[in-house]
Design a protein around this motif. Structure first.
Motif, PDB file in Angstrom:
ATOM      1  N   VAL B 556     -28.628  58.904  24.911  1.00  0.00           N
ATOM      2  CA  VAL B 556     -27.228  58.861  25.174  1.00  0.00           C
ATOM      3  C   VAL B 556     -26.507  59.843  26.089  1.00  0.00           C
ATOM      4  O   VAL B 556     -25.828  59.577  27.000  1.00  0.00           O
ATOM      5  CB  VAL B 556     -26.675  58.822  23.727  1.00  0.00           C
ATOM      6  N   GLU B 557     -27.156  61.164  26.104  1.00  0.00           N
ATOM      7  CA  GLU B 557     -26.378  61.856  26.844  1.00  0.00           C
ATOM      8  C   GLU B 557     -26.766  61.908  28.303  1.00  0.00           C
ATOM      9  O   GLU B 557     -26.074  61.916  29.171  1.00  0.00           O
ATOM     10  CB  GLU B 557     -27.124  63.331  26.344  1.00  0.00           C
ATOM     11  N   GLU B 558     -28.048  61.359  28.498  1.00  0.00           N
ATOM     12  CA  GLU B 558     -28.714  60.946  29.927  1.00  0.00           C
ATOM     13  C   GLU B 558     -27.543  59.901  30.347  1.00  0.00           C
ATOM     14  O   GLU B 558     -27.296  59.748  31.568  1.00  0.00           O
ATOM     15  CB  GLU B 558     -29.961  60.539  29.964  1.00  0.00           C
ATOM     16  N   LEU B 559     -27.361  58.825  29.542  1.00  0.00           N
ATOM     17  CA  LEU B 559     -26.841  57.641  29.849  1.00  0.00           C
ATOM     18  C   LEU B 559     -25.324  58.226  30.323  1.00  0.00           C
ATOM     19  O   LEU B 559     -24.748  57.554  31.343  1.00  0.00           O
ATOM     20  CB  LEU B 559     -26.750  56.449  29.018  1.00  0.00           C
ATOM     21  N   LEU B 560     -24.865  58.927  29.558  1.00  0.00           N
ATOM     22  CA  LEU B 560     -23.405  59.477  29.641  1.00  0.00           C
ATOM     23  C   LEU B 560     -23.223  60.010  31.007  1.00  0.00           C
ATOM     24  O   LEU B 560     -22.163  59.942  31.803  1.00  0.00           O
ATOM     25  CB  LEU B 560     -22.862  60.291  28.707  1.00  0.00           C
ATOM     26  N   LYS B 561     -24.287  60.764  31.512  1.00  0.00           N
ATOM     27  CA  LYS B 561     -24.419  61.479  32.583  1.00  0.00           C
ATOM     28  C   LYS B 561     -24.366  60.762  33.708  1.00  0.00           C
ATOM     29  O   LYS B 561     -23.615  60.818  34.677  1.00  0.00           O
ATOM     30  CB  LYS B 561     -25.595  62.586  32.819  1.00  0.00           C
ATOM     31  N   LEU B 562     -25.383  59.637  33.629  1.00  0.00           N
ATOM     32  CA  LEU B 562     -25.339  58.613  34.715  1.00  0.00           C
ATOM     33  C   LEU B 562     -24.039  57.654  34.688  1.00  0.00           C
ATOM     34  O   LEU B 562     -23.886  57.413  36.012  1.00  0.00           O
ATOM     35  CB  LEU B 562     -26.573  57.662  34.349  1.00  0.00           C
ATOM     36  N   ALA B 563     -23.352  57.718  33.693  1.00  0.00           N
ATOM     37  CA  ALA B 563     -22.285  56.724  33.744  1.00  0.00           C
ATOM     38  C   ALA B 563     -21.195  57.422  34.739  1.00  0.00           C
ATOM     39  O   ALA B 563     -20.721  56.485  35.261  1.00  0.00           O
ATOM     40  CB  ALA B 563     -21.765  56.553  32.256  1.00  0.00           C
ATOM     41  N   GLY B 564     -20.857  58.658  34.548  1.00  0.00           N
ATOM     42  CA  GLY B 564     -20.162  59.323  35.391  1.00  0.00           C
ATOM     43  C   GLY B 564     -18.788  59.077  35.239  1.00  0.00           C
ATOM     44  O   GLY B 564     -18.297  58.589  34.193  1.00  0.00           O
ATOM     45  N   ASN B 565     -17.835  59.408  36.116  1.00  0.00           N
ATOM     46  CA  ASN B 565     -16.423  59.286  36.123  1.00  0.00           C
ATOM     47  C   ASN B 565     -15.800  57.894  36.153  1.00  0.00           C
ATOM     48  O   ASN B 565     -14.619  57.783  35.946  1.00  0.00           O
ATOM     49  CB  ASN B 565     -15.882  60.265  37.172  1.00  0.00           C
ATOM     50  N   ASP B 566     -16.702  56.850  36.828  1.00  0.00           N
ATOM     51  CA  ASP B 566     -15.923  55.633  36.966  1.00  0.00           C
ATOM     52  C   ASP B 566     -16.316  54.549  35.785  1.00  0.00           C
ATOM     53  O   ASP B 566     -15.988  53.501  35.819  1.00  0.00           O
ATOM     54  CB  ASP B 566     -16.610  55.085  38.214  1.00  0.00           C
ATOM     55  N   SER B 567     -16.919  55.244  34.631  1.00  0.00           N
ATOM     56  CA  SER B 567     -17.285  54.463  33.621  1.00  0.00           C
ATOM     57  C   SER B 567     -16.156  54.513  32.465  1.00  0.00           C
ATOM     58  O   SER B 567     -15.353  55.492  32.561  1.00  0.00           O
ATOM     59  CB  SER B 567     -18.653  55.151  32.841  1.00  0.00           C
ATOM     60  N   PRO B 568     -15.840  53.588  31.624  1.00  0.00           N
ATOM     61  CA  PRO B 568     -14.922  53.424  30.740  1.00  0.00           C
ATOM     62  C   PRO B 568     -15.443  54.672  29.494  1.00  0.00           C
ATOM     63  O   PRO B 568     -14.582  55.035  28.848  1.00  0.00           O
ATOM     64  CB  PRO B 568     -15.327  52.194  29.604  1.00  0.00           C
ATOM     65  N   ILE B 584     -23.154  51.739  25.212  1.00  0.00           N
ATOM     66  CA  ILE B 584     -22.641  52.795  24.690  1.00  0.00           C
ATOM     67  C   ILE B 584     -21.158  52.568  24.493  1.00  0.00           C
ATOM     68  O   ILE B 584     -20.476  52.189  25.325  1.00  0.00           O
ATOM     69  CB  ILE B 584     -22.921  54.152  25.336  1.00  0.00           C
ATOM     70  N   GLY B 585     -20.648  52.826  23.165  1.00  0.00           N
ATOM     71  CA  GLY B 585     -19.152  52.691  23.061  1.00  0.00           C
ATOM     72  C   GLY B 585     -18.452  53.899  22.287  1.00  0.00           C
ATOM     73  O   GLY B 585     -19.206  54.749  21.690  1.00  0.00           O
ATOM     74  N   HIS B 586     -17.353  53.901  22.435  1.00  0.00           N
ATOM     75  CA  HIS B 586     -16.393  54.997  21.757  1.00  0.00           C
ATOM     76  C   HIS B 586     -16.346  54.490  20.366  1.00  0.00           C
ATOM     77  O   HIS B 586     -16.251  53.799  20.098  1.00  0.00           O
ATOM     78  CB  HIS B 586     -14.940  55.353  22.302  1.00  0.00           C
ATOM     79  N   ARG B 587     -16.674  55.568  19.633  1.00  0.00           N
ATOM     80  CA  ARG B 587     -16.739  55.283  18.148  1.00  0.00           C
ATOM     81  C   ARG B 587     -15.448  54.620  17.283  1.00  0.00           C
ATOM     82  O   ARG B 587     -15.602  53.754  16.546  1.00  0.00           O
ATOM     83  CB  ARG B 587     -16.821  56.523  17.343  1.00  0.00           C
ATOM     84  N   ASP B 588     -14.355  55.128  17.725  1.00  0.00           N
ATOM     85  CA  ASP B 588     -13.086  54.549  17.388  1.00  0.00           C
ATOM     86  C   ASP B 588     -12.288  53.631  18.410  1.00  0.00           C
ATOM     87  O   ASP B 588     -11.363  53.102  18.079  1.00  0.00           O
ATOM     88  CB  ASP B 588     -12.343  55.558  17.045  1.00  0.00           C
ATOM     89  N   ASP B 589     -13.084  53.336  19.609  1.00  0.00           N
ATOM     90  CA  ASP B 589     -11.918  52.566  20.414  1.00  0.00           C
ATOM     91  C   ASP B 589     -13.111  51.653  21.092  1.00  0.00           C
ATOM     92  O   ASP B 589     -14.137  51.772  22.020  1.00  0.00           O
ATOM     93  CB  ASP B 589     -11.533  53.478  21.679  1.00  0.00           C
ATOM     94  N   ALA B 590     -12.791  50.302  20.527  1.00  0.00           N
ATOM     95  CA  ALA B 590     -13.767  49.320  20.917  1.00  0.00           C
ATOM     96  C   ALA B 590     -13.585  49.026  22.531  1.00  0.00           C
ATOM     97  O   ALA B 590     -14.639  48.364  23.058  1.00  0.00           O
ATOM     98  CB  ALA B 590     -13.251  47.921  20.219  1.00  0.00           C
TER      99      ALA B 590
END
Lengths: 329, 766, 177
Positions: B556-568, B584-590
């Protein structure tokens, strides 16, 4: 397994000719016991003569009896309609033995000539007078739960493992033999020997003889007959004690005739002649049955692990005869 | 490209055993975890039913030769003569190896003595003329065919100079030995003056219980196919400890660890027996000497001769109770046979350490050393036979108190672990009893024995507690590989011997990563994969879980890094997100969600590979963690012959969350059936005169057959354990525990006879 | 002594192979012919893992000397399905979890198929109450007794019986065909 040559015999004469004069030749039926023993190097034949091509017919006789080719499979004999109707104890005894797979392979002749399952006989590191005359007997003071309580000797306490033979013994079956000196017949009850001081000699077969057929005489009252096998698991295990019985009741509720044989108790299928004699003319009730069982087992002796079989045999006799009395078939 | 975890870091959102819960528990019932618990059929099922699953003895090699063994026939001494000439001259023979020409090898190290130790015994293998047990291999024959090898092995003859040997348990027990520890636990536990309390108790039970030797008797014979290429060793094994086997073989042959590859994708049953024994070592040595690949498959007798089983025990359980059914004294002591060369003391006092509340406690166990094949772990070592003694005694106490045995257990249910004082992570034993009792119809049981009969058959019911500890082994790692197409492969060198590991892990991974089952592949059974844990002690599922949690965090951490600043997902960290719906999604924000495929595509990556090692099992230190169960048995006992038939059986388990209803049910049933064997039919006959196993065959060692086994019903609480990965505790061994007692207690209810020596054979009931 | 050239029909194919006269049918299948689906669990007729069908009858191939079975038609687990399609019993074993490790499974499957034919032919078992009946009254006890020659140490016995119960009718149609 030792190296051996293999010959398939077309008929009894050919088989006898092939094996003649060769002490290291063995007749091969279904192989379910012989192949196992060869793999354990307990049996080391140099020649196998396959006799499964010999007659395997199961034919009712004009007198109401039955002639069974020695190469009939155990399954075929148990499934035979004449056997099921006239000798249900035989069908049930066969079906109580081994597994369906083994019954499909095993022949009637091979079943009769199977050897003991004593583990000390199988383990070539153990002392066994049957395997090696004079070597001693590790079973006598070892694990002997499955061993004999009747007819044993200092040399050997092994049992004959067949279920089928117990029923055949009760039915007064005759075994037809053939051999280098020609055919002859012997009562099944006389075919197997008690161990005495030569437990390695298990039957009255002469060198080169084979079993050609088994004949069962007519026994109308065997329609009321059964077989009960008591063992350590619910199926697929050798008998601790088994009882084959047929009962003929007179109008007055006394025993007109009776056949009784025991398995798992001796070096041979044990025809309970003393019990039979004690029962004839007696009222068919638990007291008579118990008294007869006491007579039959009077000479029984237990070893370290198998003493319980004396009482178990008595109880099973009483139960089986009781079942036959109650069942107005 | 691979990303690795930083084990030292403790970042928010990371699972901290004993502190936080596995985040998967939060998702319970939510979309994405729907695969968990479903009765998914075994993924390897079609291969197995077609005979296409390849077992250890089924790998072809060019130039393969076949091995056969010759065994010693004395328990202790020296070989003075060894005639191999006839064997060497026999047709097809390639090699006869004995201690005289075997390559020099280091001895195995005892299991648990080091991270690569796999030895069931630390005796050297075929290095000297010394004989340590009756049945020790004295020669290996290699030949072109199995028939030739077997025949030649039968021609090897040996002469011996025997040495005095202890082959009688009655002799051995005269000089008992106290071990320093029992699998890391103290050998003696004392709380208060239990013997004094027993004497003063209003109601007392004080009995000796005996359990015999058992053998695993997996239907697959132990086998291995081995081949050397230079100094590289390839082993196809039937193994439940792959990495340990590879490490141990490297050590024995003086190789770098990475030169040994062991694989074992299918194992034909293990139960503790498919570990490293002499046959793999001898096959490797003979292959080295002959310069040819070797296949070894033990005969069934060979399995009895060189693969150890469960040892025998003699146990005392003494209970002192007040009239209202509280325990003043709980004593469980005893002795087990062992050898000086192994590490398996059969920890039969372990269940008693955690099950019941008592004012005073004394637990102690010793061993009696014998000259025999090393005994080893067999399904629920300790607990299987320990619960027989304890749970029979509890039943005897209930009888004396005039209490229903379930009510007695209700009264002695502890609030915390009775010996360690730790809180239970999750314990619902009484729930399991109540649900099981209702379903089984326990209320129809007559309180007094000998009240029900059907003709000659006396009918009785019994119950007993099942229990087995939760363990999570450290050191396991998992690798997650995600492809641009959304396929996930998780890899770790673990085992599936029929437990359903692969199927349950596919479900677990699908749930954890929020992907469909069809997108998941689980790789296992090969030491080229990330290091796995052993399949033992019902630990594998939780241990894999710990490693997959750790790998998922990195993933998940690697994917968040790869997702970068243009990702939701921009700006979110591990603590903010969850895996769901293939991304991957925000826990409280669908609304804040990005799929795995989208992240990889935008990052221009074809795949992502992450690997991590499980965090240490701190939960085991903080909590008392065990699975529980209530076993219910109905028996029919012939009043004439004493034959016992189990006519009904129900197991009601509290083992945390169940990951696969179908395969878990099979695990529970399989344990119960082995327990029925323990109760009624199984016993290894060890001849005290010679130290030789007498009934070394499946014809004479009676495992239950179809006809011995009724339809068995399984219930489970399915309550997740908050401290365990996935909420799941192990289920492989608990099934056998308590069964011996449930059967014995049912036999008592039927007949009025207490049988305290297993197995309960008919002669004991006549 | 030594080797012999032997002929069989295995799963419908004619096979000629030179093998040791001592070879069991089991070892011949596994070691000489690569039919490793048939398993060895005891090599002494005590477990049933090696069960194959010979002319439709189930036998223990470990106790069968291959040389004695020349010319016979042998069916192994590899021959049960057709063209990648599972036999209904194979499918039922998967569905009912009639195995865990899968090692006894080929023997269980062949045994069950042989058993279906035995029932069809009115061959009784030791638990058959009425030996004179025209057909076997199949119940769970009959199936359990008849399958007792196949040990399963994992203890999948319940699933095995369920799978067979569900499929028995289909197997008997197959046997009649």
């Amino acid at each position: 397994m030792n190296p051996f040559s293999y010959e398939r015999a077309a008929d009894a004469a050919a088989a006898i000719g092939l094996a003649k004069g060769n002490a290291a030749a063995r007749y091969l039926g279904g192989g379910t016991n012989l192949v196992d023993l060869m793999r354990e190097t307990v049996e080391r034949p140099e020649m196998l003569v396959d006799v499964t091509g010999l007659p395997h017919g199961i034919e009712p006789r004009a007198d109401g009896g039955l002639l069974i080719g020695a190469s009939a499979t155990n399954t075929a004999l148990a499934a035979d309609s004449h056997v099921r109707t006239h000798y249900p104890l035989l069908a049930r005894a066969i079906l109580a033995g081994a597994s369906a797979q083994i019954r499909n392979m095993a022949t009637v002749g091979g079943n009769i000539l199977q050897r003991t399952r004593c583990r000390y006989f199988y383990d070539t590191a153990a002392a066994c007078n049957k395997r090696e005359p004079g070597a001693g007997c590790d079973a006598r003071d070892g694990f002997n739960r499955y061993h004999a309580i009747l007819g044993a000797s200092p040399a050997c306490v092994a049992t004959h493992p067949s279920d089928m033979c117990v029923a055949l013994a009760a039915l007064d079956a005759t075994v037809h033999l053939d051999g280098p000196d020609g055919p002859r017949s012997i009562a099944l009850a006389d075919l197997h020997r008690l161990p005495g001081d030569r437990p390695d000699i298990e039957t009255e077969l002469k060198p080169g003889e084979l079993i050609a057929a088994v004949e069962i005489p007519p026994l109308p009252f065997a329609r009321r007959s059964t077989y009960r096998k008591v063992r350590d698991r619910a199926s697929y295990a050798f008998a601790l004690v088994s009882v084959a019985a047929a009962l003929d009741l007179a109008e007055d509720g006394t025993v007109r005739d009776v056949r009784l044989a025991l398995g798992g108790v001796a070096h041979k299928p044990w025809r309970a002649s003393a019990a039979e004699a004690a029962l004839k003319g007696r009222p068919a009730n638990p007291e008579s049955f118990r008294a007869a069982a006491e007579v039959e087992l009077a000479a029984a002796t237990g070893l370290r692990d198998n003493g319980f079989k004396i009482e178990l045999a008595k109880r099973t006799i009483v139960a089986v005869l009781g079942d036959l009395t109650g069942d107005e078939a | 490209m691979s990303a690795h975890s930083d084990a030292a870091a403790s970042r928010p959102g990371r699972w901290q055993p004993a502190v936080t819960q596995d985040p998967l528990l939060r998702k319970h019932g939510a979309q994405g975890s729907g695969a968990l618990g479903q009765p998914v059929s075994r993924i390897e099922g079609p291969l197995k039913v077609q005979g296409k699953a390849r077992f250890a003895a089924e790998f072809p090699y060019e130039g393969l030769c076949y091995a056969a063994l010759a065994f010693s026939t004395i328990p202790r001494g020296r070989i003075t003569a060894l005639d191999t000439a006839a064997a060497e001259a026999a047709p097809g023979v390639v090699l006869v190896m004995t201690h005289r020409n075997a390559p020099r090898m280091k001895a195995p190290s005892l299991m648990m003595s080091s991270p690569t130790a796999a030895g069931a015994s630390d005796l050297p293998v075929m290095q000297t003329d010394e004989i340590h047990w009756n049945g020790q291999p004295i020669a290996v024959v290699l030949a072109e065919t199995q028939e030739q090898a077997d025949y030649a092995a039968s021609l090897v003859t040996a002469g011996y100079a025997p040495l005095p040997a202890v082959t009688s348990f009655d002799e051995a027990r005269k000089t008992p030995r106290q071990l320093d520890n029992i699998l890391g636990q103290p050998p003696v536990v004392e709380i208060g003056d239990a013997e004094g309390a027993l004497k003063g108790a209003a109601v007392q039970v004080d009995q000796i219980y005996r359990t015999p030797r058992h053998n695993h008797n997996a239907i697959e014979l132990h086998a291995a196919t081995v081949a050397w290429t230079g100094d590289e060793l390839r082993v196809h094994d039937a193994s439940q400890l792959l990495d340990l086997t590879a490490g141990q073989l490297a050590d024995i042959f003086g190789l770098e660890a990475d030169k040994v590859r062991v694989s074992s994708p299918y194992v034909g049953g293990g139960f503790g027996g498919k570990c490293l024994w002499d046959h793999q070592i001898l096959a490797c040595a003979a292959a080295k000497l002959a310069g040819r690949p070797v296949r070894i498959m033990l005969s069934r007798e060979g399995v009895f001769r060189i693969v150890g089983g469960r040892t025998l025990t003699e146990q005392r359980v003494a209970l002192g109770a007040s009239a209202d059914g509280r325990l003043d004294a709980l004593i469980h002591t005893g002795i087990a046979a062992m050898t000086a060369h192994n590490s398996c003391p059969e920890q039969f006092t372990f269940p008693t350490r955690h099950l019941y509340a008592a004012k005073s406690v004394r637990l102690a166990q010793e061993v009696a050393d014998m000259d025999m094949l090393a005994n080893t772990f067999m399904r629920a070592p300790g607990e299987s036979v320990g619960t027989f003694a304890l749970e029979c005694a509890i039943d005897e106490l209930a009888d004396k108190l005039g209490l229903d045995p379930i009510e007695l257990r209700r009264r002695i249910e502890p609030e915390k672990d009775p010996t360690s004082g730790k809180p239970f992570s999750s314990r619902h034993l009484i729930d399991a009893y109540e649900k099981g009792a209702e379903r089984f119809g326990w209320e129809r049981r007559s309180k007094a024995p000998r009240q029900r009969r059907d003709g000659e058959w006396l009918i009785g019911m019994g119950c007993a507690t099942a229990t087995y500890p939760y363990h999570r082994f450290p050191g396991g790692a998992a690798r997650i590989r995600l492809t641009a197409g959304g396929q996930v492969t998780v890899s770790t060198a673990v085992h599936d011997m029929g437990m359903g590991t692969a199927t349950a892990q596919v479900q677990h991974i699908a749930a954890r990563l929020g992907v469909p089952l069809d997108n998941v592949t689980f790789e296992y059974g090969d030491t080229t994969l990330p290091r796995g844990v052993i399949a033992g002690g019902s630990t594998q599922t939780a241990s894999i879980g710990g490693a997959v949690i750790a790998a998922t965090e990195v993933f998940v951490e690697e994917l968040l890094k790869l997702a970068g600043n243009d990702s939701p997902l921009a700006g979110l960290s591990l603590a903010d997100v969850e895996t769901r719906d293939g991304g991957i999604g925000h826990r409280d924000d669908a609304a804040r969600f990005e799929s795995y495929e989208s992240i990889l595509r935008r990052a221009g990556r074809g795949e992502l590979v992450c690997e991590a090692e499980a965090p240490p099992p701190a939960e085991m230190e903080a909590f008392s963690m065990h699975s529980y169960g209530a076993q219910f048995c109905e028996v029919r006992v012939s009043e004439i012959t004493g034959e016992v038939r189990v006519s009904r059986f129900l197991g009601s388990f509290d083992a945390g969350r169940i990951l696969n209803a179908k395969t878990a049910t099979s695990q529970f049933k399989g344990g119960i059936i082995m327990g029925i064997g323990l109760a009624l039919t199984e016993e290894t006959n060890f001849d005290p005169r010679t130290g030789r196993i007498v009934n070394a065959s499946l014809a004479d060692y009676h495992v239950p057959v179809q006809m011995d086994v009724p339809a068995i019903e399984i219930l489970y609480t399915d309550i997740p354990d908050p401290q365990a990965p996935m909420g799941a505790r192990g289920i492989g061994e608990i099934g056998i525990t308590g069964v011996g007692a449930a059967v014995a207690n049912a036999v008592y209810n039927a007949t009025g006879k207490r049988i305290r020596d297993l197995p309960i054979t008919l002669d004991k009931l006549m | 002594m030594g080797n012999a050239l032997m002929n069989f029909t295995i799963n419908g194919q004619s096979v000629e192979v030179e093998a040791d006269i001592r070879s069991s049918l089991l070892d011949l299948l596994r070691n000489s012919l690569g039919f490793t689906g048939t398993k060895k669990g005891c090599d002494q007729g005590a477990c049933g893992a090696c069960t194959v069908l010979v002319d439709g009858e189930r036998i223990n191939s470990c106790l069968a000397l291959a040389v004695q079975y020349q010319g016979r038609s042998i069916t192994t687990v590899e021959g049960l399905g057709s063209d990648g399609t599972l036999h209904p019993l194979q499918q039922a074993f998967v569905e009912h979890d009639g195995f865990q490790c899968g090692y006894c499974t080929p023997g269980q499957l062949c045994s069950a198929i042989g058993m279906a034919r035995e029932i069809e032919r009115n061959i009784p078992s030791v638990v058959t109450a009425d030996l004179s009946a025209d057909s076997v009254a199949v119940d769970e006890t009959e199936l359990r007794e008849r399958m007792s020659g196949n040990l399963c140490r994992c203890g999948a016995y319940n699933g095995i019986v369920e799978a067979i119960s569900e499929t028995l009718g289909k197997m008997q149609e197959g046997a009649r065909a």
